[in-house]
Scaffold this motif. Structure first.
Motif, short mmCIF file in Angstrom:
data_model
loop_
_atom_site.label_atom_id
_atom_site.label_comp_id
_atom_site.label_asym_id
_atom_site.label_seq_id
_atom_site.Cartn_x
_atom_site.Cartn_y
_atom_site.Cartn_z
N ASP A 1 0.83 -1.20 0.00
CA ASP A 1 0.00 0.00 0.00
C ASP A 1 0.87 1.25 0.00
O ASP A 1 1.99 1.24 0.53
CB ASP A 1 -0.90 0.03 1.23
N GLN A 2 0.32 2.33 -0.57
CA GLN A 2 1.03 3.61 -0.59
C GLN A 2 0.03 4.76 -0.48
O GLN A 2 -1.14 4.64 -0.86
CB GLN A 2 1.82 3.78 -1.88
N VAL A 3 0.52 5.88 0.01
CA VAL A 3 -0.21 7.15 -0.04
C VAL A 3 -0.02 7.72 -1.44
O VAL A 3 1.11 8.02 -1.84
CB VAL A 3 0.31 8.14 1.02
N VAL A 4 -1.10 7.87 -2.18
CA VAL A 4 -1.00 8.37 -3.55
C VAL A 4 -1.55 9.78 -3.71
O VAL A 4 -1.33 10.41 -4.76
CB VAL A 4 -1.71 7.42 -4.54
N ALA A 5 -2.27 10.29 -2.72
CA ALA A 5 -2.72 11.69 -2.73
C ALA A 5 -2.60 12.21 -1.31
O ALA A 5 -3.04 11.56 -0.36
CB ALA A 5 -4.16 11.80 -3.21
N LEU A 6 -2.00 13.38 -1.17
CA LEU A 6 -1.73 13.95 0.15
C LEU A 6 -2.81 14.94 0.56
O LEU A 6 -3.42 15.60 -0.29
CB LEU A 6 -0.37 14.65 0.15
N PRO A 7 -3.03 15.07 1.88
CA PRO A 7 -3.94 16.11 2.36
C PRO A 7 -3.39 17.50 2.08
O PRO A 7 -2.18 17.68 1.88
CB PRO A 7 -4.00 15.84 3.87
N ASP A 8 -4.26 18.48 2.09
CA ASP A 8 -3.83 19.87 1.96
C ASP A 8 -2.85 20.20 3.07
O ASP A 8 -3.06 19.83 4.24
CB ASP A 8 -5.03 20.82 2.03
N GLY A 9 -1.79 20.90 2.72
CA GLY A 9 -0.83 21.35 3.71
C GLY A 9 0.28 20.36 4.03
O GLY A 9 1.20 20.70 4.78
N ALA A 10 0.20 19.15 3.49
CA ALA A 10 1.24 18.16 3.74
C ALA A 10 2.52 18.54 2.98
O ALA A 10 2.47 19.05 1.87
CB ALA A 10 0.77 16.78 3.33
N GLN A 11 3.65 18.25 3.59
CA GLN A 11 4.95 18.54 2.97
C GLN A 11 5.72 17.24 2.80
O GLN A 11 5.98 16.53 3.78
CB GLN A 11 5.75 19.50 3.84
N VAL A 12 6.08 16.91 1.57
CA VAL A 12 6.87 15.71 1.31
C VAL A 12 8.32 15.97 1.70
O VAL A 12 8.95 16.93 1.24
CB VAL A 12 6.78 15.30 -0.18
N LEU A 13 8.85 15.08 2.54
CA LEU A 13 10.22 15.23 3.03
C LEU A 13 11.18 14.22 2.43
O LEU A 13 12.39 14.39 2.52
CB LEU A 13 10.24 15.07 4.55
N ALA A 14 10.63 13.14 1.83
CA ALA A 14 11.50 12.13 1.23
C ALA A 14 10.70 11.38 0.18
O ALA A 14 9.47 11.22 0.28
CB ALA A 14 12.02 11.15 2.27
N SER A 15 11.41 10.89 -0.84
CA SER A 15 10.78 10.12 -1.90
C SER A 15 11.80 9.21 -2.55
O SER A 15 13.01 9.32 -2.32
CB SER A 15 10.16 11.05 -2.95
N SER A 16 11.30 8.28 -3.34
CA SER A 16 12.15 7.43 -4.18
C SER A 16 11.42 7.23 -5.48
O SER A 16 10.26 7.65 -5.64
CB SER A 16 12.40 6.08 -3.49
N GLU A 17 12.07 6.57 -6.43
CA GLU A 17 11.40 6.31 -7.70
C GLU A 17 10.17 5.43 -7.50
O GLU A 17 9.19 5.55 -8.24
CB GLU A 17 12.38 5.63 -8.68
N PHE A 18 10.20 4.55 -6.51
CA PHE A 18 9.08 3.65 -6.26
C PHE A 18 8.02 4.28 -5.37
O PHE A 18 6.82 4.00 -5.53
CB PHE A 18 9.59 2.36 -5.60
N CYS A 19 8.43 5.11 -4.44
CA CYS A 19 7.52 5.66 -3.43
C CYS A 19 7.65 7.18 -3.40
O CYS A 19 8.60 7.71 -2.82
CB CYS A 19 7.83 5.05 -2.06
N ALA A 20 6.68 7.86 -4.00
CA ALA A 20 6.76 9.31 -4.12
C ALA A 20 6.62 10.01 -2.78
O ALA A 20 7.26 11.03 -2.53
CB ALA A 20 5.68 9.81 -5.08
N ASN A 21 5.77 9.47 -1.90
CA ASN A 21 5.47 10.12 -0.62
C ASN A 21 6.03 9.27 0.52
O ASN A 21 5.29 8.67 1.30
CB ASN A 21 3.97 10.32 -0.47
#
Length: 225
Positions: free
Chosen positions: A137-157
């Motif tokens: 499972d993955q988070v594919v859409a973030l809530p408003d105001g969320a800040q992405v701090l890390a990602s990879s080619e496989f896992c955006a969030n």
């Protein structure tokens, strides 16, 4: 400082002999930070009275999906929002990362790209970190105001912050080679593709950045930026 551990599942019973359950793993991860702990098995219907029951909160992994129909998921989402509204610090890991995003307005799905298991490298703002993972499972859409701090080619969030008080990661910094090896042998066959299991086995001893994430968890609990 009292940290409430909200267990959303149990580590496989036949692997607990050496590892213990999730709460024991997080206590080891955060050893030396001088926290006290209280465990609530929310997966079994054991909930705290409210966000004020502990000074900070940590939501664990689970074999369940955040989007599944379980009677403990709606009250957990209510608790997450109550913790946010009360300004208490909150950390989420794997399922915890996902259920926090879902509770705050994001979307979690069974990722059509498949599984991520074993040592994975994520690009954080201050450089790459390798952490153990075990998820589909993955988070594919973030809530408003969320800040992405890390990602990879496989896992955006792969790591997300919600203001200064909520910090979540998709990987399992509490997993060492012991936990991943057990999952490879006892839970992976027939579920995770053999090639992914073999690659995870080959990289069991990869250097991990778990201690860095532990420090970030501790800073979140203490309200330090």
């Amino acid at each position: 400082m009292l940290i409430g551990i909200l267990q959303c599942g149990h580590f496989p019973e036949d692997l607990q002999g050496e590892s213990g359950d999730y709460d024991a793993m997080f206590e080891r991860l955060l050893a030396g930070e001088n926290f006290d702990y209280a465990t609530y098995n929310v997966v079994d219907g054991d909930f705290p009275e409210g966000p004020e029951a502990c000074d900070g909160w940590l939501i664990t992994g689970s074999r369940h999906g955040a989007y599944e129909d379980h009677d403990w998921i709606p009250p957990l989402e209510d608790l997450i929002r109550a913790i946010r509204d009360a300004g208490r610090p909150l950390v989420g890991v794997c399922f915890g990362h996902q259920i926090i995003a879902q509770a705050l307005g994001g979307k979690v799905v069974k990722f059509d790209g498949g599984w991520s298991v074993g040592a994975q490298t994520y690009q954080f703002e201050d450089g790459p970190l390798t952490l153990n993972a075990w998820h589909q499972d993955q988070v594919v859409a973030l809530p408003d105001g969320a800040q992405v701090l890390a990602s990879s080619e496989f896992c955006a969030n792969a790591a997300v912050a919600y203001g200064d008080r909520i910090y979540t990661v998709q990987a399992h910094p509490e997993f060492t080679a012991t936990e991943v090896d057990g999952l490879i042998r006892k839970r992976g066959p027939g579920v995770v593709p053999d090639a992914l299991l073999a690659n995870a086995a080959d990289n069991l001893n990869a250097p991990l950045g778990s201690s860095t994430i532990a420090k970030r968890f501790a800073a979140t609990f203490r309200g330090e930026k």
